[in-house]
Design a protein around this motif. Structure first.
Motif, PDB file in Angstrom:
ATOM      1  N   VAL A 285      41.085  33.088  34.691  1.00 41.73           N
ATOM      2  CA  VAL A 285      40.723  33.686  35.974  1.00 41.73           C
ATOM      3  C   VAL A 285      41.229  32.743  37.047  1.00 41.73           C
ATOM      4  O   VAL A 285      40.900  31.550  37.041  1.00 41.73           O
ATOM      5  N   LEU A 286      42.051  33.252  37.949  1.00 46.59           N
ATOM      6  CA  LEU A 286      42.538  32.466  39.080  1.00 46.59           C
ATOM      7  C   LEU A 286      41.866  32.963  40.345  1.00 46.59           C
ATOM      8  O   LEU A 286      41.903  34.160  40.647  1.00 46.59           O
ATOM      9  N   HIS A 287      41.240  32.036  41.069  1.00 45.17           N
ATOM     10  CA  HIS A 287      40.572  32.354  42.327  1.00 45.17           C
ATOM     11  C   HIS A 287      41.501  31.986  43.478  1.00 45.17           C
ATOM     12  O   HIS A 287      41.937  30.830  43.588  1.00 45.17           O
ATOM     13  N   VAL A 288      41.805  32.946  44.323  1.00 50.81           N
ATOM     14  CA  VAL A 288      42.711  32.744  45.458  1.00 50.81           C
ATOM     15  C   VAL A 288      41.877  32.720  46.733  1.00 50.81           C
ATOM     16  O   VAL A 288      41.206  33.699  47.063  1.00 50.81           O
ATOM     17  N   GLN A 289      41.917  31.595  47.438  1.00 49.12           N
ATOM     18  CA  GLN A 289      41.133  31.417  48.653  1.00 49.12           C
ATOM     19  C   GLN A 289      42.046  31.360  49.872  1.00 49.12           C
ATOM     20  O   GLN A 289      43.174  30.873  49.797  1.00 49.12           O
ATOM     21  N   ASP A 290      41.526  31.850  50.992  1.00 49.57           N
ATOM     22  CA  ASP A 290      42.264  31.715  52.244  1.00 49.57           C
ATOM     23  C   ASP A 290      41.965  30.347  52.844  1.00 49.57           C
ATOM     24  O   ASP A 290      41.284  29.501  52.242  1.00 49.57           O
ATOM     25  N   ASN A 291      42.454  30.106  54.057  1.00 49.48           N
ATOM     26  CA  ASN A 291      42.296  28.788  54.676  1.00 49.48           C
ATOM     27  C   ASN A 291      40.887  28.513  55.179  1.00 49.48           C
ATOM     28  O   ASN A 291      40.585  27.391  55.601  1.00 49.48           O
ATOM     29  N   MET A 292      40.007  29.523  55.147  1.00 53.02           N
ATOM     30  CA  MET A 292      38.609  29.316  55.483  1.00 53.02           C
ATOM     31  C   MET A 292      37.746  29.114  54.245  1.00 53.02           C
ATOM     32  O   MET A 292      36.527  29.001  54.336  1.00 53.02           O
ATOM     33  N   GLY A 293      38.392  29.086  53.069  1.00 54.21           N
ATOM     34  CA  GLY A 293      37.664  28.887  51.831  1.00 54.21           C
ATOM     35  C   GLY A 293      37.049  30.140  51.261  1.00 54.21           C
ATOM     36  O   GLY A 293      36.277  30.067  50.297  1.00 54.21           O
ATOM     37  N   GLN A 294      37.390  31.302  51.809  1.00 54.11           N
ATOM     38  CA  GLN A 294      36.877  32.571  51.299  1.00 54.11           C
ATOM     39  C   GLN A 294      37.778  33.090  50.188  1.00 54.11           C
ATOM     40  O   GLN A 294      39.007  33.084  50.320  1.00 54.11           O
ATOM     41  N   GLU A 295      37.185  33.533  49.083  1.00 53.67           N
ATOM     42  CA  GLU A 295      37.982  34.097  48.002  1.00 53.67           C
ATOM     43  C   GLU A 295      38.447  35.491  48.391  1.00 53.67           C
ATOM     44  O   GLU A 295      37.633  36.384  48.624  1.00 53.67           O
ATOM     45  N   VAL A 296      39.756  35.668  48.462  1.00 54.33           N
ATOM     46  CA  VAL A 296      40.328  36.934  48.907  1.00 54.33           C
ATOM     47  C   VAL A 296      41.002  37.701  47.776  1.00 54.33           C
ATOM     48  O   VAL A 296      41.236  38.902  47.893  1.00 54.33           O
ATOM     49  N   MET A 297      41.321  37.005  46.695  1.00 46.84           N
ATOM     50  CA  MET A 297      41.943  37.642  45.534  1.00 46.84           C
ATOM     51  C   MET A 297      41.427  36.985  44.264  1.00 46.84           C
ATOM     52  O   MET A 297      41.103  35.789  44.264  1.00 46.84           O
ATOM     53  N   THR A 298      41.382  37.766  43.193  1.00 46.16           N
ATOM     54  CA  THR A 298      41.095  37.246  41.864  1.00 46.16           C
ATOM     55  C   THR A 298      42.156  37.780  40.912  1.00 46.16           C
ATOM     56  O   THR A 298      42.453  38.975  40.920  1.00 46.16           O
ATOM     57  N   LEU A 299      42.738  36.887  40.126  1.00 44.25           N
ATOM     58  CA  LEU A 299      43.758  37.248  39.149  1.00 44.25           C
ATOM     59  C   LEU A 299      43.181  37.029  37.759  1.00 44.25           C
ATOM     60  O   LEU A 299      42.752  35.919  37.428  1.00 44.25           O
ATOM     61  N   LEU A 300      43.160  38.083  36.937  1.00 42.81           N
ATOM     62  CA  LEU A 300      42.557  38.014  35.619  1.00 42.81           C
ATOM     63  C   LEU A 300      43.588  38.315  34.538  1.00 42.81           C
ATOM     64  O   LEU A 300      44.270  39.344  34.595  1.00 42.81           O
ATOM     65  N   ARG A 301      43.658  37.432  33.570  1.00 44.80           N
ATOM     66  CA  ARG A 301      44.554  37.618  32.426  1.00 44.80           C
ATOM     67  C   ARG A 301      43.731  37.583  31.145  1.00 44.80           C
ATOM     68  O   ARG A 301      43.127  36.554  30.818  1.00 44.80           O
ATOM     69  N   PRO A 302      43.668  38.670  30.384  1.00 43.84           N
ATOM     70  CA  PRO A 302      42.981  38.652  29.094  1.00 43.84           C
ATOM     71  C   PRO A 302      43.837  37.972  28.037  1.00 43.84           C
ATOM     72  O   PRO A 302      45.057  37.848  28.192  1.00 43.84           O
ATOM     73  N   TYR A 303      43.201  37.537  26.960  1.00 42.59           N
ATOM     74  CA  TYR A 303      43.971  36.939  25.875  1.00 42.59           C
ATOM     75  C   TYR A 303      44.697  38.032  25.107  1.00 42.59           C
ATOM     76  O   TYR A 303      44.111  39.046  24.734  1.00 42.59           O
ATOM     77  N   ARG A 304      45.992  37.835  24.901  1.00 43.94           N
ATOM     78  CA  ARG A 304      46.813  38.778  24.148  1.00 43.94           C
ATOM     79  C   ARG A 304      47.692  38.015  23.172  1.00 43.94           C
ATOM     80  O   ARG A 304      48.027  36.852  23.394  1.00 43.94           O
ATOM     81  N   CYS A 305      48.087  38.694  22.106  1.00 41.97           N
ATOM     82  CA  CYS A 305      48.975  38.100  21.106  1.00 41.97           C
ATOM     83  C   CYS A 305      50.299  37.727  21.760  1.00 41.97           C
ATOM     84  O   CYS A 305      50.834  38.454  22.600  1.00 41.97           O
ATOM     85  N   SER A 306      50.851  36.581  21.359  1.00 42.84           N
ATOM     86  CA  SER A 306      52.100  36.105  21.963  1.00 42.84           C
ATOM     87  C   SER A 306      53.329  36.446  21.153  1.00 42.84           C
ATOM     88  O   SER A 306      54.437  36.088  21.519  1.00 42.84           O
ATOM     89  N   ALA A 307      53.168  37.130  20.011  1.00 49.68           N
ATOM     90  CA  ALA A 307      54.318  37.423  19.151  1.00 49.68           C
ATOM     91  C   ALA A 307      55.173  38.534  19.758  1.00 49.68           C
ATOM     92  O   ALA A 307      54.679  39.600  20.114  1.00 49.68           O
ATOM     93  N   CYS A 308      56.481  38.279  19.881  1.00 49.34           N
ATOM     94  CA  CYS A 308      57.382  39.275  20.461  1.00 49.34           C
ATOM     95  C   CYS A 308      57.564  40.486  19.546  1.00 49.34           C
ATOM     96  O   CYS A 308      58.021  41.532  19.986  1.00 49.34           O
TER      97      CYS A 308
END
Length: 267
Positions: free
Chosen positions: A116-139
């Protein structure tokens, strides 16, 4: 620089009051330049329909993403939570990004870890959240491809980054909040960046028109060899939907984790 109408006064002779003696303090060596406070991007007017905090993206067609170097990773080799500074082409800070993860996930799953990546603006407010679930890495397993969800504000999905199966090329689809394909991303056959940048082209859905680029920038031999702290540049059309800009912003981090996060162990 002014903030909320209050200016920071940097003129030392304005009040003509002699400074107090610095008893017990180490003298400053000649030529020493104290660290400067980061220059923040002014907050633009938020247009109708723009998620709160994403109004910065309405005035931007390029972003620079700088991953912070962690001493624990350099000296001890311990994988720590990633942190990034995001700036515009003028060097003004736009966002601050911090990873939320636990030690076991970082240690045992490495660059393929969920996050989970928390994206904050310059006032310290979280404006975006980026979520990546675990997935198999095999091509060879096209049913478990990588995916990232972009939320703005947190809890409200506005876009997705979905990996497309291909035997040897990195390929992704940028989707809107309705999971409709909007843009494609295509990377090079080899993502190794030996003394050069690595470009991931942003294309139209039919892949006939180039509309932008995500560029992994070469940061020098020492930094590339001993750290996984990466620099990226993102270029997209100025008039692109702000939600799609946010999804492309998220794609940069998915690409970083998939292809460059563990590069110091591969050299």
């Amino acid at each position: 620089m002014a903030s909320n109408g209050n200016a920071i006064d940097l003129q030392p002779t304005k009040n003509n009051v002699p400074p107090a003696p610095n008893y017990g303090q180490v003298p400053v060596p000649p030529g020493y330049v104290p660290p400067q406070a980061p220059v923040m991007m002014p907050v633009p007017q938020r247009p109708p329909g723009c998620p709160p905090g994403l109004e910065y993206l309405t005035q931007i067609d390029q972003l620079l993403v700088h991953q912070k170097v962690e001493l624990a990773e350099v000296i001890l080799g311990w994988e720590t939570n990633n942190k990034y500074l995001v700036k515009n082409i003028l060097g003004q800070q736009v966002f601050y990004v911090a990873e939320e993860n636990n030690c076991c996930n970082r240690l045992f799953c490495g660059p393929m870890r969920s996050f989970v990546l928390h994206v904050q603006d310059n006032m310290g407010q979280e404006v975006m959240t980026l979520l990546r679930p675990y997935r198999c890495s095999a091509c060879c397993c096209p049913c478990c491809l990588q995916e990232l969800e972009v939320q703005a504000p947190p809890g409200t999905p506005i876009g997705y980054v979905v990996q497309n199966w291909h035997p040897f090329l990195p390929k992704f689809t940028i989707q809107n909040e309705r999971r409709e394909g909007v843009l494609k991303i295509k990377g090079p056959f080899c993502a190794c960046n030996c003394c050069s940048d690595v470009n991931f082209e942003i294309l139209s859905m039919d892949e006939t028109a180039n509309v932008g680029r995500i560029c992994k920038q070469w940061t020098g031999m020492l930094r590339e060899a001993f750290t996984d702290a990466d620099n990226f540049g993102i270029k997209f059309p100025m008039d692109l939907d702000v939600k799609i800009k946010a999804a492309l912003f998220g794609a940069c981090f998915l690409i970083d984790f998939m292809y460059f996060e563990n590069n110091q162990n591969n050299k």
